[in-house]
Structure formats: structure tokens, C-alpha cells
Design a protein around this motif. Structure first.
Motif, PDB file in Angstrom:
ATOM      1  N   GLU A 171       0.990  -1.177  -0.134  1.00 40.79           N
ATOM      2  CA  GLU A 171       0.181  -0.121  -0.025  1.00 40.79           C
ATOM      3  C   GLU A 171       0.814   1.237  -0.007  1.00 40.79           C
ATOM      4  O   GLU A 171       0.619   2.174  -0.661  1.00 40.79           O
ATOM      5  CB  GLU A 171      -0.948   0.145   1.229  1.00 40.79           C
ATOM      6  CG  GLU A 171      -2.181  -1.000   1.069  1.00 40.79           C
ATOM      7  CD  GLU A 171      -2.878  -0.947   2.350  1.00 40.79           C
ATOM      8  OE1 GLU A 171      -2.448  -0.466   3.452  1.00 40.79           O
ATOM      9  OE2 GLU A 171      -4.001  -1.646   2.337  1.00 40.79           O
ATOM     10  N   ALA A 172       2.080   1.041   1.072  1.00 42.92           N
ATOM     11  CA  ALA A 172       2.931   2.491   1.016  1.00 42.92           C
ATOM     12  C   ALA A 172       3.678   2.594  -0.509  1.00 42.92           C
ATOM     13  O   ALA A 172       3.251   3.840  -0.876  1.00 42.92           O
ATOM     14  CB  ALA A 172       3.917   2.194   1.975  1.00 42.92           C
ATOM     15  N   GLU A 173       4.159   1.633  -0.986  1.00 43.06           N
ATOM     16  CA  GLU A 173       4.562   1.504  -2.326  1.00 43.06           C
ATOM     17  C   GLU A 173       3.655   2.187  -3.532  1.00 43.06           C
ATOM     18  O   GLU A 173       4.106   2.659  -4.230  1.00 43.06           O
ATOM     19  CB  GLU A 173       5.285   0.134  -2.594  1.00 43.06           C
ATOM     20  CG  GLU A 173       5.994   0.325  -4.022  1.00 43.06           C
ATOM     21  CD  GLU A 173       6.496  -1.058  -4.464  1.00 43.06           C
ATOM     22  OE1 GLU A 173       7.045  -1.315  -5.415  1.00 43.06           O
ATOM     23  OE2 GLU A 173       6.927  -1.836  -3.376  1.00 43.06           O
ATOM     24  N   GLY A 174       2.270   1.528  -3.330  1.00 40.96           N
ATOM     25  CA  GLY A 174       1.402   1.919  -4.278  1.00 40.96           C
ATOM     26  C   GLY A 174       1.071   3.471  -4.081  1.00 40.96           C
ATOM     27  O   GLY A 174       1.014   4.083  -5.102  1.00 40.96           O
ATOM     28  N   ARG A 175       0.821   4.040  -2.776  1.00 39.80           N
ATOM     29  CA  ARG A 175       0.683   5.492  -2.623  1.00 39.80           C
ATOM     30  C   ARG A 175       1.941   6.357  -3.222  1.00 39.80           C
ATOM     31  O   ARG A 175       1.785   7.258  -3.804  1.00 39.80           O
ATOM     32  CB  ARG A 175       0.533   5.768  -1.045  1.00 39.80           C
ATOM     33  CG  ARG A 175      -0.955   5.174  -0.747  1.00 39.80           C
ATOM     34  CD  ARG A 175      -0.933   5.908   0.751  1.00 39.80           C
ATOM     35  NE  ARG A 175      -0.194   5.249   1.653  1.00 39.80           N
ATOM     36  CZ  ARG A 175      -0.432   4.073   2.550  1.00 39.80           C
ATOM     37  NH1 ARG A 175      -1.675   3.296   1.999  1.00 39.80           N
ATOM     38  NH2 ARG A 175       0.575   3.645   3.335  1.00 39.80           N
ATOM     39  N   GLN A 176       3.170   5.801  -3.137  1.00 38.46           N
ATOM     40  CA  GLN A 176       4.247   6.291  -3.564  1.00 38.46           C
ATOM     41  C   GLN A 176       4.180   6.482  -4.819  1.00 38.46           C
ATOM     42  O   GLN A 176       4.472   7.458  -5.423  1.00 38.46           O
ATOM     43  CB  GLN A 176       5.709   5.679  -3.081  1.00 38.46           C
ATOM     44  CG  GLN A 176       6.841   6.281  -3.609  1.00 38.46           C
ATOM     45  CD  GLN A 176       8.105   5.670  -2.923  1.00 38.46           C
ATOM     46  OE1 GLN A 176       8.297   4.565  -2.431  1.00 38.46           O
ATOM     47  NE2 GLN A 176       9.096   6.077  -3.413  1.00 38.46           N
ATOM     48  N   ARG A 177       4.005   5.319  -5.718  1.00 39.30           N
ATOM     49  CA  ARG A 177       3.913   5.214  -7.039  1.00 39.30           C
ATOM     50  C   ARG A 177       2.930   6.144  -7.765  1.00 39.30           C
ATOM     51  O   ARG A 177       2.803   6.942  -8.572  1.00 39.30           O
ATOM     52  CB  ARG A 177       3.879   3.962  -7.652  1.00 39.30           C
ATOM     53  CG  ARG A 177       5.101   2.984  -7.397  1.00 39.30           C
ATOM     54  CD  ARG A 177       4.999   1.739  -8.184  1.00 39.30           C
ATOM     55  NE  ARG A 177       6.096   1.059  -7.700  1.00 39.30           N
ATOM     56  CZ  ARG A 177       6.527   0.134  -8.517  1.00 39.30           C
ATOM     57  NH1 ARG A 177       5.925  -0.217  -9.604  1.00 39.30           N
ATOM     58  NH2 ARG A 177       7.922  -0.287  -8.305  1.00 39.30           N
ATOM     59  N   VAL A 178       1.636   6.416  -6.785  1.00 40.44           N
ATOM     60  CA  VAL A 178       0.574   7.053  -7.373  1.00 40.44           C
ATOM     61  C   VAL A 178       0.904   8.634  -7.196  1.00 40.44           C
ATOM     62  O   VAL A 178       0.645   9.197  -8.165  1.00 40.44           O
ATOM     63  CB  VAL A 178      -0.733   6.960  -6.614  1.00 40.44           C
ATOM     64  CG1 VAL A 178      -1.726   8.063  -6.692  1.00 40.44           C
ATOM     65  CG2 VAL A 178      -1.274   5.480  -6.911  1.00 40.44           C
ATOM     66  N   GLU A 179       1.774   9.071  -6.237  1.00 38.34           N
ATOM     67  CA  GLU A 179       2.335  10.349  -6.281  1.00 38.34           C
ATOM     68  C   GLU A 179       3.269  10.628  -7.056  1.00 38.34           C
ATOM     69  O   GLU A 179       3.159  11.580  -7.701  1.00 38.34           O
ATOM     70  CB  GLU A 179       2.889  10.505  -4.627  1.00 38.34           C
ATOM     71  CG  GLU A 179       1.780  10.562  -3.471  1.00 38.34           C
ATOM     72  CD  GLU A 179       0.761  11.792  -3.705  1.00 38.34           C
ATOM     73  OE1 GLU A 179       1.154  12.860  -4.003  1.00 38.34           O
ATOM     74  OE2 GLU A 179      -0.323  11.300  -3.605  1.00 38.34           O
TER      75      GLU A 179
END
Length: 157
Positions: A102-110
Motif C-alpha cells: 500500500e505504501a509503495e502503491g501510494r508512493q507510485r501514485v504520487e
């Protein structure tokens, strides 16, 4: 054992059949009766010894089976504890993986949003440059057209 083997039963003793032989004190009958009783007693003692040995063997087997059962129960409890510990550890690890994903997903979305904003900025800059170029090109064309009209007007007049 032979057919005529002597078997003294509790019923024989209750009936006291042997007293007929002993009443007359017939030495041969009494001796034969004693011999038969002694042989039957020896047979019963041997049979008892065999049965006691078998009983001891069965007791040993039972003890062995109980020890195995106890060991199997302990192994089962240990396996159940291990299963529970493994399941708990797997759940914790899964939660950690999900959190990391989830953290990596949020980072990639950002990062994607940042890249999108940068692409929009570059597109806007390219559009501005294109409009500036187009404006300059129009101005150049208008000058050229004005010069051509001026040249056409000076030829006509």
C-alpha cells in the motif's frame, strides 16, 4: 493331554465324588486320586504361569501403546501449536506485505501524479511556445503578404 486326563472341577469337589474312593481307604485308589489331583494341580499351575506371562506381555504392550499414545498426543499438541504459530506469523507477515505494498502503491501514485503534472506543465509550455511560434509565423506571413501587396500595388500604379 489324553482323553482320560483327570480334570478336577469345583462341581466334583462340591459333590465330593472322591470320598467314595477314600471311604474304604483303598490305598491304590487313594494314591491314584492323589496322583490325579497332583497332576491336575501341576497342569493348572503351568497354565496359570503361561497366562501370567501372557498377561505380563499384554501389560507391557499396553504400557508401550500408552507411551506411544502419550508421545503422539504430545506431537499432536506441538503440531497444533506450530500450526497456530505459523498461521499467526503468516498473518503478521501478510499484513506487513500489504502495508508495504500500500505504501509503495501510494508512493507510485504520487510519483505518477508528479509525472502527470510535469507532463501537463511541459505540454502547457510546448503549447505556449507553439502559440508564440504561430504568432511569430503569422506576423511574418502578414508582413510578407503586406510586402507582396505593396509590390503588387506599385506595379499596378
Amino acid at each position: 493331554m489324553t482323553e482320560d486326563a483327570f480334570h478336577l472341577t469345583p462341581l466334583d469337589i462340591r459333590k465330593q465324588e472322591f470320598r467314595r474312593v477314600l471311604r474304604g481307604y483303598e490305598p491304590g485308589g487313594v494314591e491314584e486320586f492323589r496322583t490325579r489331583v497332583a497332576e491336575e494341580l501341576e497342569r493348572l499351575l503351568r497354565e496359570r504361569a503361561v497366562l501370567e506371562e501372557r498377561l505380563a506381555a499384554f501389560a507391557d504392550q499396553l504400557r508401550t501403546f500408552r507411551e506411544r499414545e502419550h508421545a503422539m498426543n504430545e506431537a499432536l499438541v506441538a503440531a497444533q501449536q506450530l500450526r497456530e504459530e505459523t498461521r499467526t506469523a503468516a498473518e503478521r507477515e501478510a499484513e506487513a506485505i500489504v502495508r508495504a505494498a500500500e505504501a509503495e502503491g501510494r508512493q507510485r501514485v504520487e510519483e505518477a501524479r508528479g509525472a502527470e503534472n510535469e507532463a501537463r506543465r511541459q505540454l502547457a509550455e510546448a503549447e505556449r511556445q507553439f502559440q508564440a511560434y504561430l504568432g511569430g509565423f503569422r506576423a511574418l506571413l502578414e508582413r510578407q503578404v503586406a510586402e507582396l501587396r505593396a509590390l503588387d500595388g506599385s506595379r499596378d500604379g
